[in-house]
Design a protein around this motif. Structure first.
Motif, PDB file in Angstrom:
ATOM      1  N   ARG A  15     -37.502  60.061   1.183  1.00  0.00           N
ATOM      2  CA  ARG A  15     -38.717  59.465   0.636  1.00  0.00           C
ATOM      3  C   ARG A  15     -39.460  58.730   1.751  1.00  0.00           C
ATOM      4  O   ARG A  15     -38.839  58.017   2.531  1.00  0.00           O
ATOM      5  N   THR A  17     -40.782  55.882   2.598  1.00  0.00           N
ATOM      6  CA  THR A  17     -40.932  54.456   2.296  1.00  0.00           C
ATOM      7  C   THR A  17     -41.731  53.772   3.400  1.00  0.00           C
ATOM      8  O   THR A  17     -41.921  54.320   4.497  1.00  0.00           O
ATOM      9  N   ARG A  18     -42.165  52.565   3.120  1.00  0.00           N
ATOM     10  CA  ARG A  18     -42.936  51.797   4.101  1.00  0.00           C
ATOM     11  C   ARG A  18     -42.143  51.640   5.396  1.00  0.00           C
ATOM     12  O   ARG A  18     -42.666  51.856   6.487  1.00  0.00           O
TER      13      ARG A  18
END
Length: 138
Positions: A15, A17-18
């Motif tokens: 994923r 993510t930040r």
């Protein structure tokens, strides 16, 4: 760059993510490189990315498991993460703890040695051969 990185992460099942985007942006910009978790953490702080050392380690290991990085263990407790995941060897400069890819004629000479390695035991196969040539100033 961020769109390409998002796709790259998704392609390997991670994923975006930040933290992964921020650290991946630092890792994969420009030339291939070798970094320690501590170096990347310092770069992240300098870039204004607030992230813990533990998150940096976790992200580096996730990227390695996904095939985006190659972990090069120089000695117990000291490892580098290499953005060049192709088969290649390294010089390690002990005086300044620097890792460098071996290219050109040096690499070809080392590849000539590989066929003389012993056969893997029955039921196993060679996954990878790591060669690190340690250098010190004369």
């Amino acid at each position: 760059m961020e769109v390409a990185l998002i796709e790259r992460l998704r392609h390997v099942g991670l994923r975006p993510t930040r933290q992964r985007l921020a650290l991946g942006g630092l890792l994969f910009k420009g030339e291939d490189r070798h970094v320690t978790a501590e170096q990347l953490h310092g770069e992240a702080l300098t870039a204004g990315v607030r992230v813990s050392v533990a998150t940096v380690y976790n992200t580096l290991h996730q990227f390695t498991e996904a095939g985006l990085l190659r972990e090069v263990v120089v000695e117990a407790g000291r490892c580098y993460f290499d953005t060049n995941t192709s088969e290649h060897f390294h010089f390690f400069f002990e005086d300044d703890a620097r890792l460098m890819d071996i290219h050109g004629a040096h690499s070809d000479a080392l590849n000539d040695v590989l066929p003389s390695l012993p056969m893997a035991p029955e039921g196993t196969q060679v996954e990878r051969v790591d060669i690190i040539i340690r250098l010190k100033r004369a």
